[in-house]
Design a protein around this motif. Structure first.
Motif, PDB file in Angstrom:
ATOM      1  N   GLU A  58      -3.008   4.528  -1.241  1.00 43.82           N
ATOM      2  CA  GLU A  58      -2.749   5.188   0.039  1.00 43.82           C
ATOM      3  C   GLU A  58      -1.835   6.396  -0.139  1.00 43.82           C
ATOM      4  O   GLU A  58      -1.877   7.336   0.661  1.00 43.82           O
ATOM      5  N   GLU A  59      -1.031   6.345  -1.179  1.00 45.33           N
ATOM      6  CA  GLU A  59      -0.137   7.483  -1.457  1.00 45.33           C
ATOM      7  C   GLU A  59      -0.830   8.600  -2.222  1.00 45.33           C
ATOM      8  O   GLU A  59      -0.235   9.629  -2.523  1.00 45.33           O
ATOM      9  N   GLY A  60      -2.096   8.378  -2.563  1.00 45.98           N
ATOM     10  CA  GLY A  60      -2.858   9.402  -3.272  1.00 45.98           C
ATOM     11  C   GLY A  60      -2.772   9.332  -4.773  1.00 45.98           C
ATOM     12  O   GLY A  60      -3.251  10.232  -5.476  1.00 45.98           O
ATOM     13  N   LYS A  61      -2.209   8.238  -5.315  1.00 42.99           N
ATOM     14  CA  LYS A  61      -2.101   8.101  -6.759  1.00 42.99           C
ATOM     15  C   LYS A  61      -3.415   7.597  -7.340  1.00 42.99           C
ATOM     16  O   LYS A  61      -4.018   6.662  -6.826  1.00 42.99           O
ATOM     17  N   LEU A  62      -3.839   8.235  -8.435  1.00 44.77           N
ATOM     18  CA  LEU A  62      -5.094   7.867  -9.087  1.00 44.77           C
ATOM     19  C   LEU A  62      -5.025   6.444  -9.640  1.00 44.77           C
ATOM     20  O   LEU A  62      -4.004   6.027 -10.175  1.00 44.77           O
ATOM     21  N   VAL A  63      -6.135   5.714  -9.490  1.00 48.66           N
ATOM     22  CA  VAL A  63      -6.241   4.364 -10.043  1.00 48.66           C
ATOM     23  C   VAL A  63      -7.549   4.257 -10.813  1.00 48.66           C
ATOM     24  O   VAL A  63      -8.627   4.524 -10.267  1.00 48.66           O
ATOM     25  N   VAL A  64      -7.467   3.900 -12.089  1.00 48.24           N
ATOM     26  CA  VAL A  64      -8.653   3.711 -12.934  1.00 48.24           C
ATOM     27  C   VAL A  64      -8.694   2.231 -13.330  1.00 48.24           C
ATOM     28  O   VAL A  64      -8.034   1.833 -14.288  1.00 48.24           O
ATOM     29  N   PRO A  65      -9.446   1.412 -12.579  1.00 48.68           N
ATOM     30  CA  PRO A  65      -9.485  -0.026 -12.879  1.00 48.68           C
ATOM     31  C   PRO A  65      -9.976  -0.322 -14.285  1.00 48.68           C
ATOM     32  O   PRO A  65      -9.439  -1.207 -14.958  1.00 48.68           O
ATOM     33  N   VAL A 105      -4.417   2.933 -15.489  1.00 49.41           N
ATOM     34  CA  VAL A 105      -5.539   2.246 -16.141  1.00 49.41           C
ATOM     35  C   VAL A 105      -5.197   0.761 -16.258  1.00 49.41           C
ATOM     36  O   VAL A 105      -4.147   0.395 -16.789  1.00 49.41           O
ATOM     37  N   GLN A 106      -6.090  -0.076 -15.753  1.00 47.29           N
ATOM     38  CA  GLN A 106      -5.830  -1.510 -15.712  1.00 47.29           C
ATOM     39  C   GLN A 106      -6.558  -2.288 -16.798  1.00 47.29           C
ATOM     40  O   GLN A 106      -6.226  -3.443 -17.072  1.00 47.29           O
TER      41      GLN A 106
END
Length: 294
Positions: free
Chosen positions: A85-92, A141-142
């Protein structure tokens, strides 16, 4: 027209021109056969596992053409890149395809390019490593997916350094790894017992002419935009398909695509024994016969 043998979205394609139907036949389709679904469940469990000092990893092992890359690709599509929601990139899941003869420097470069980080190929390995790790942290990256992991065994003297880099990356970022490859992937891990001890192997067995194979044929028939039902699970037809395609999912899909295109072009609108016999088809293990004929 009775189209109960097709999925609704596939039935709609019947009204399209033949060239569009042929293009539809040739596109990649996902069929969730039992071994693939079990593997996906294991990957989901791994991704959702709490971060540990020594993350658990999975090695997906299969013969060439038996669906390991398709499973990885489907898994990545199920967990696409996004943003908080804060606009931070998430790469699962960050997928990296290992090149034919990788080394550590190239490994870091591939990660940087995938994440859109410009750099010079000639930069020192240590510098690219720092950049890559920082970029992976920034992108949240998760999980790391390494396809064609068997290529690591072809890295020669660079293999040990590359395996150590992968092990340290997992340790420092505390992210799990799923690697996919042929049996040579096991040979690669044998060179780093410490890394190997963190992997759980999952094998994709060779196909057999059994209920699972028939279930696959029934599911795939629903994806072929043919006006008439082929009844691929018919005993004689299924036996012929298996004899022609062999025991890997890749060859079976290739044959079904070829047959469905021929059914559209010929106007038969169904896969039949006569149509299969008319195909110019060579089994994956039939190249020696071809070589002897020239």
């Amino acid at each position: 027209m009775n189209v109960e043998h097709l999925l609704p979205e596939v039935a709609e394609v019947l009204d399209e021109p033949n060239e569009d139907r042929i293009e539809f036949c040739r596109q990649d389709r996902w069929v969730g056969y039992t071994a693939a679904m079990k593997a996906l469940d294991e990957l989901d469990d791994l991704r959702n596992f709490p971060k540990n000092l020594r993350p658990n990893n999975i090695l997906l092992v299969a013969r060439s053409g038996n669906g390991k890359s398709s499973i990885i690709d489907y898994f990545v599509k199920r967990h696409p890149m996004g943003a908080t929601e804060e606009g931070k990139l998430v790469v699962p899941v960050l997928k990296v395809e290992m090149p034919s003869k990788p080394d550590e420097s190239e490994f870091w470069s591939i990660i940087l390019w995938i994440l859109g980080i410009s750099h010079r190929e000639g930069d020192r390995t240590a510098h690219k490593k720092r950049q890559a790790k920082a970029a992976m942290v920034y992108a949240n990256v998760q999980m790391l997916a390494l396809d064609e992991f068997n290529n690591v065994a072809e890295a020669g003297r660079a293999t040990a350094d590359l395996l150590a880099a992968i092990r340290n990356l997992s340790n420092e970022l505390r992210i799990p790894i799923v690697a996919a490859g042929t049996e040579k992937a096991i040979n690669a891990l044998n060179l780093d017992p410490q890394l190997k001890s963190r992997f759980e192997p999952i094998a994709l067995p060779k196909w057999k002419l059994d209920k699972e194979y028939l279930s696959f044929l029934a599911a795939y028939e629903q994806l072929l935009p043919l006006a008439k039902p082929s009844n691929l699970i018919d005993r004689e037809l299924a036996t012929t398909l298996f004899a022609m395609a062999g025991n890997t999912v890749g060859q079976n899909v290739k044959l079904l695509r070829r047959a469905s295109v021929a059914a559209i072009e010929s106007g038969t609108e169904q896969v039949t024994l006569d149509l299969l016999k008319s195909l110019d088809w060579t089994r994956a293990d039939g190249w020696d016969t071809v070589a002897r004929s020239v």
